[in-house]
Design an enzyme around this catalytic site. Structure first.
Site: not given
Ligand code: NAP
Length: 285
Positions: A56, A129, A180
């Protein structure tokens, strides 16, 4: 997972992992300083599990946020659960915190992580994964010293991972859900025509009934099925909203209806890795 008495789950190595984690990945165009600001807000709001990764490219900023919040007395180091996913080249020299391993050379790298734990560089080790066969490769590894504590995978109502979850539970491995809330929709990783999870009418209806938002319902759904859940937001209002998931309960019927949304839809199928010998997503689970 006992949500009434604890906001943490006991891992198979005895350490506690907070069941709600703060995600720190953001697309490249977002200034890295935002990760610092958002992490500080998240800690102020109550998040104690911070999910980061070398990939990241913002661990400097996230780490500074943790140091600032420890320095101002908001939180103690022992109350923070910090997850990182190092690049293979970083092991074991620079490994810090709790380490999750993305798919590289599975068994050899697992031994490197076991060494990190023995050296006291990390308290807990887990994977990310992994499909169930890859988990089995580790669990059946001759001379295995430590089992993976967790497997961090994409998980949401459109990809509820019910079979992998059952498998993980049966082996005392915690499933940690990323994306999620329907993912960051970063065009580098996610197709622009993918479905908006939080626009899902069924989630909206359930949210309305509980006077909550679809995002809160998506997070609560995971907690109630024994999944540790990550939520990324760099927006103060939504960071606060995402933490308010401990004071309401979905009914068994709500859970069933949300289960019914599953369509095995993956936001990020990592097409760049499809030729990798350990590409994980060809297995059913
Ligand atoms: P996520 O948590 O599914 O969603 C984030 C998106 O939703 C952002 O664009 C955010 O925008 C928006 N959001 C957040 N809260 C909200 C709400 N209450 N209502 C409406 N929209 C909302 O995203 P993700 O980044 O894919 O997954 C979460 C974390 O998992 C990552 O940050 C990372 O740490 C980890 N991850 C790990 C892997 C892996 O391969 N191990 C892959 C992907 C992600 P705003 O910021 O504008 O609120």
């Amino acid at each position: 997972m006992d949500l009434k008495h604890s906001r943490s789950v006991k891992l198979n190595d005895g350490n506690l992992m907070p069941v709600l984690g703060f995600g720190t990945f953001a697309p490249d165009e977002i200034p890295k300083s935002k990760a610092n600001e958002a992490t500080k807000i998240a800690i102020d709001v109550g998040f104690r599990h911070i999910d980061a990764a070398y990939l990241y490219q913002n661990e400097e900023e996230v780490g500074q946020a943790l140091r600032d919040k420890m320095a101002d007395g908001t939180v103690k180091r022992e109350d923070l659960f910090y997850t990182t996913k190092p690049g293979e080249e970083l092991l074991p020299k620079d490994a810090k915190g709790e380490i999750i391993l993305d798919v590289v050379d599975i068994r050899d790298t697992w031994e490197a992580l076991e060494k990190c734990k023995d050296l006291g560089l990390t308290k807990s080790i887990g994977v990310s994964n992994f499909n169930h066969k890859q988990l089995e490769l580790i669990l059946n590894k001759p001379g295995l010293k430590y089992k993976p504590t967790c497997n961090q995978v994409e998980c949401h109502p459109y990809l509820n991972q019910s079979k992998l979850l059952e498998f993980c539970k049966s082996r005392d491995i915690v499933l940690v859900a990323y994306s999620a809330l329907g993912s960051s929709r970063d065009p580098t990783w996610v197709s622009s025509d993918s479905a908006y999870l939080l626009e899902e009418p069924i989630l909206k209806t359930i949210a309305k009934k509980h006077n909550r938002t679809p995002g809160q319902v998506a997070l609560r759904y995971q907690l109630q099925r024994g999944v540790v859940v990550l939520a990324k937001s760099f927006n103060e209002k939504r960071i606060k909203e995402n933490f308010k998931v401990f004071d309401f309960e979905l009914t068994a019927e709500d859970m069933k209806v949300i289960d019914g949304l599953n369509r095995n839809y993956r936001y990020d199928s990592m097409p760049f890795a499809v030729d990798h010998p350990y590409y994980p997503f060809l297995e059913e689970y």
